[in-house]
Design a protein around this motif. Sequence first.
Motif, PDB file in Angstrom:
ATOM      1  N   ASP A  29       0.980  10.079   7.617  1.00 43.03           N
ATOM      2  CA  ASP A  29       0.621   9.049   6.645  1.00 43.03           C
ATOM      3  C   ASP A  29       1.812   8.113   6.444  1.00 43.03           C
ATOM      4  O   ASP A  29       2.966   8.547   6.402  1.00 43.03           O
ATOM      5  CB  ASP A  29       0.226   9.677   5.314  1.00 43.03           C
ATOM      6  N   ARG A  85      -1.996   2.320  11.435  1.00 39.91           N
ATOM      7  CA  ARG A  85      -1.852   3.314  10.365  1.00 39.91           C
ATOM      8  C   ARG A  85      -2.981   4.337  10.412  1.00 39.91           C
ATOM      9  O   ARG A  85      -2.760   5.535  10.179  1.00 39.91           O
ATOM     10  CB  ARG A  85      -1.814   2.635   8.992  1.00 39.91           C
ATOM     11  N   LYS A 122       3.509   9.492  -1.511  1.00 38.41           N
ATOM     12  CA  LYS A 122       3.685  10.763  -0.808  1.00 38.41           C
ATOM     13  C   LYS A 122       4.501  10.615   0.474  1.00 38.41           C
ATOM     14  O   LYS A 122       5.196  11.532   0.873  1.00 38.41           O
ATOM     15  CB  LYS A 122       2.315  11.358  -0.468  1.00 38.41           C
ATOM     16  N   SER A 123       4.381   9.470   1.145  1.00 33.55           N
ATOM     17  CA  SER A 123       5.020   9.310   2.447  1.00 33.55           C
ATOM     18  C   SER A 123       6.460   8.842   2.317  1.00 33.55           C
ATOM     19  O   SER A 123       6.789   8.022   1.450  1.00 33.55           O
ATOM     20  CB  SER A 123       4.234   8.312   3.294  1.00 33.55           C
ATOM     21  N   ASP A 158       3.268   4.408   4.342  1.00 29.40           N
ATOM     22  CA  ASP A 158       3.099   3.348   3.355  1.00 29.40           C
ATOM     23  C   ASP A 158       3.327   2.013   4.054  1.00 29.40           C
ATOM     24  O   ASP A 158       3.935   1.952   5.122  1.00 29.40           O
ATOM     25  CB  ASP A 158       4.089   3.523   2.207  1.00 29.40           C
ATOM     26  N   SER A 202      -2.569   8.380  11.264  1.00 34.66           N
ATOM     27  CA  SER A 202      -3.109   9.396  10.363  1.00 34.66           C
ATOM     28  C   SER A 202      -4.071  10.335  11.082  1.00 34.66           C
ATOM     29  O   SER A 202      -3.978  11.564  10.955  1.00 34.66           O
ATOM     30  CB  SER A 202      -3.812   8.715   9.183  1.00 34.66           C
ATOM     31  N   VAL A 253       0.878  -1.169   0.000  1.00 36.49           N
ATOM     32  CA  VAL A 253       0.000   0.000   0.000  1.00 36.49           C
ATOM     33  C   VAL A 253       0.916   1.219   0.000  1.00 36.49           C
ATOM     34  O   VAL A 253       1.524   1.555   1.019  1.00 36.49           O
ATOM     35  CB  VAL A 253      -0.928   0.021   1.230  1.00 36.49           C
ATOM     36  N   GLN A 254       1.024   1.877  -1.147  1.00 33.11           N
ATOM     37  CA  GLN A 254       1.977   2.979  -1.296  1.00 33.11           C
ATOM     38  C   GLN A 254       1.316   4.158  -2.003  1.00 33.11           C
ATOM     39  O   GLN A 254       0.799   4.011  -3.106  1.00 33.11           O
ATOM     40  CB  GLN A 254       3.211   2.505  -2.080  1.00 33.11           C
ATOM     41  N   THR A 255       1.328   5.286  -1.327  1.00 26.66           N
ATOM     42  CA  THR A 255       0.686   6.480  -1.874  1.00 26.66           C
ATOM     43  C   THR A 255       1.616   7.277  -2.774  1.00 26.66           C
ATOM     44  O   THR A 255       1.162   8.084  -3.576  1.00 26.66           O
ATOM     45  CB  THR A 255       0.218   7.398  -0.735  1.00 26.66           C
TER      46      THR A 255
END
Length: 623
Positions: free
Chosen positions: A545, A535, A516-517, A547, A539, A512-514
Motif C-alpha cells: 500500500d 498504486r 498506515k503506509s 500514499d 496493492s 491520498v494518505q491512509t
Amino acid sequence: MATENVALAAGAEGGTLSKPDTQQQSSQGPVVNDFSIQIATVNGSGSQSANSVLLKSIFRMGIPVSGKNLFPSNIAGLPTWYTIRASKDGYVARKKEIDILIAMNPETSKEDMLSLPVAAAAIYEESADLRQFRDDVACYPVPFDKLTAAVCPEAKLRKLVKNMIYVGVAAQLLKMDMGAVEAALRKQFAKKVKAADLNWAAVQAGYEYASTNFTKHDPFVLEAMNATEGKIIIDGNAAAALGCIFAGCTVAMWYPITPSSSLVENFIDYAKRYRIEEDGKATFAVVQAEDELAAIGAVLGAGWAGARAMTATSGPGISLMAEFAGLGYYAELPGVIFDVQRTGPSTGMPTRNQQGDLLSVAFLSHGDTKQVMLIPGSVRECYEMAQAAFDLAEQLQTPVFVMSDLDLGMNNWMSEPFAYPNKPLNRGKVLSAEDLTRLGGFARYKDVDNDGVGYRTLPGTDHPLAAYFTRGSGHNERAQYTERPDDYFNNMERLSKKFETARTLVPRPEVVQTGKSKVGLIAFGSSDFAIRESRNQLSKEYDLDTDYLRLRAYPFSREVHEFVASHDRVYVIEQNRDGQMLSLLKLDLQAEDIVKLRSIRHFNGLPIDARSVTDDLVTQEGI
C-alpha cells in the motif's frame, strides 16, 4: 515500430515464433472491456476521422476509453500510431502492451506485428501476409483495396474511405454496437451528409466481410456499460482555451509551435463565438507575433495596461521568453503563459511527450528570479487552472505559467462536464481614482499589507497621482530609478516575500494518505493517471500500500513538506531524464527530509504507463 518494445521474443530472428496457439489462449475466457487497440498508419493518410469514430463509438457504448496519437513531426508520409484503450475499471493512462493491432502501414507492419504479446490480435492488409511472422497471434487479413473500390467509385477518395473499412472489421470482431458506431460516424461528418453516407458504407463493407470470412480466434470483446453517461471527451488544449474565455481573457499573442498551437486556435474559435458584440465588433485581440519574444512582450504590455492576456508555447519558446519573463517578475506585470511541454533539448522530438521544462520555468530569466507554475493533471484542471492563472497573475502581479504537456494537451480524455464559474474575477490590488483621492497617493512597490504585493494603477486612471514609471532596472518603493544597495536589497526581499505569499494562494496538492503506509509517491500533471493505476497494481500484486501526493503548483505549499516528513521513503515520479521535480523539492525541503527522496523517471518520449512505474518501484523496494 510499435509504441513500446513490449514483447520482442528471443526467437523472432528467424521470422517466426513458437508459442501456444491463440485458440488455446482465448479458451481461458473472453477479455471484456479491458484492452488496447493500436492503429498503425502513415501521417496524412486521413486516418484521424476513422480513429475518432472508433474511439467515440466505444465511448457511446458506455465504456471508459482514452485515445493517444503518436505522430511524426512532418506533414505527411512518416509512420503514425493511434492507441485506443478501453478499460472497464476506468484506467485511461497508456497501456504498455498492445492487445489488438490494426496494421495499415506496410513499412512498419512487420515490426508492429513482432512487438505484440502472445494471444494478441492483428487486422491487416492481406497482401502483407503478417501471419508468416507470428503463429501465436490471431490473424485477420483483409483485402482493403478491393473492399474500398467496391464502395467508392472515385479513386481520389479511396485513400480516405479505406480507413473506415477497418472500423467495420474491428466493430464486428469486437462485437460493437453498430448503432453507436453509426451515431459516432454521422456526428463526425455532421455537416457532410454525402461523406457520412460514403464512410458508413465502408464501415458496413468491413463489417460484412469480417462476418462472412472470419472465425474469431481472440478473446477481446466489448460489452455495453453505463460508465460514461454525462461525461464528455475533450483535449487539454481545448479545455484550457475555454478556461481562458471564462477567465475574461481578451488578448492572445502567440507564435505557433507544436504542441501548443491548438490551444490558441481553440481560443480564437471560442472568442469568435462569444466575444463578438451585436454590432459585429470583436471584443478581443489575437496577434500572431513574429516570434516568442514578441508574443510574451505583448502579453506583459497588455497586462500592464489592464487586459487579461495570454500566450501559449512549448520548450523552445520558453527558452526565447527568458528575458521578458525576468521583466515581468521584476517590474511586476501580470500575464499567463501556457507551456505545453514536449521533448528536448533543442528541437528534440516535437511530437513526443515530456515534463522537461520545470527547472527552466521555475527560474526563467537571469539573476534571482522565481516564477509561479500551475500544473494541471486532467482536462478539467486545464479548464480550471486557466481561470485560476489569470486571477493569480493579477493578485501577485507577476507572470504565471501553466505547465501542461503534449499528452494532456493534444490527446482525447474522458471527463466530467466542466462547472460554470461561480466566483467573480479577482483583479488584485488595483487603485481607482477615488481610492487615490482617499489615500492621497500611493507608492507602487511599497509593501503595505506585509504580503510582498504592492498596489498598482492602470493606464488612463484619471488622477494626477496615478502615474508611475515601470522599469526593469533598479527601482525603489516609489518606482524611481536607483542603484542604492539598500533599495535593491529591500526590493528583492519583498519579491521573495511575495513568493512566500504565493505558497498560500496556489492550488493545494491532492493527497491520498491512509496513515498506515511508510511509502509515499509524488507525481504531477498527466502522470497522475498512470500513478493511480500503478498504486492498484502494487496493492493487488505485491500487497504494498502506498500514499500519494499529486503536486498541482509551484511554489510548494506546506502539505508537501508534511507529506514527505510523514514517510520513510518518497518516490518522485516524473517524465524527464534529470529528475527536475526532484531537484525543486530538494531545494525546498529540510535536509532530514531530502534523504527520503527516491526517483522514478520515464523519458523515452511516450506517455508514462503504470507498469513501468510499478516495475521500477518494486525493483527499488527490493520486493
